[in-house]
Design a protein around this motif. Structure first.
Motif, PDB file in Angstrom:
ATOM      1  N   GLU A  14      -3.850   2.052  -1.376  1.00 58.00           N
ATOM      2  CA  GLU A  14      -3.838   1.496  -2.882  1.00 58.00           C
ATOM      3  C   GLU A  14      -2.939   2.053  -3.891  1.00 58.00           C
ATOM      4  OE1 GLU A  14      -7.979   1.391  -5.665  1.00 58.00           O
ATOM      5  OE2 GLU A  14      -8.000   1.155  -4.071  1.00 58.00           O
ATOM      6  N   GLU A  16      -2.521   3.018  -8.229  1.00 58.35           N
ATOM      7  CA  GLU A  16      -3.186   2.071  -9.619  1.00 58.35           C
ATOM      8  C   GLU A  16      -1.812   3.532 -10.634  1.00 58.35           C
ATOM      9  OE1 GLU A  16      -4.574   0.108 -10.392  1.00 58.35           O
ATOM     10  OE2 GLU A  16      -5.973   0.229  -8.976  1.00 58.35           O
ATOM     11  N   GLY A  22      -3.516   7.161  -6.543  1.00 54.62           N
ATOM     12  CA  GLY A  22      -3.721   6.708  -5.546  1.00 54.62           C
ATOM     13  C   GLY A  22      -5.161   6.761  -4.165  1.00 54.62           C
TER      14      GLY A  22
END
Length: 74
Positions: A14, A16, A22
């Motif tokens: 993930e 961002e 992340g």
């Protein structure tokens, strides 16, 4: 002299990019938080989900987080 934590490897799961953080999944399966300011080599803009990273893990108030983060050698 205090020993350094081991160098670990994992994959970004993930990210961002606008928010500067992340999560990565270490090779042992544990998810670890990382921040833009923990990146020591490479460019933040070049990171993407699925990219391999190397890092050292530290314990934080909210769980483990990655420091000394860098792209893993291919």
């Amino acid at each position: 002299m205090k020993p350094h934590p081991a160098i670990l490897h994992g994959e970004i799961v993930e990210l961002e990019p606008e928010l500067g953080y992340g999560f990565l999944r270490a090779d042992d399966g544990q998810e670890v938080y990382f921040q833009k300011d923990g990146l020591v080599t490479g460019a933040w803009a070049d990171l993407a989900v699925g990219a391999r990273l190397r890092f050292r893990e530290q314990d934080g108030e909210k769980g483990p987080f990655a420091v000394d983060v860098a792209p893993a050698a291919a």
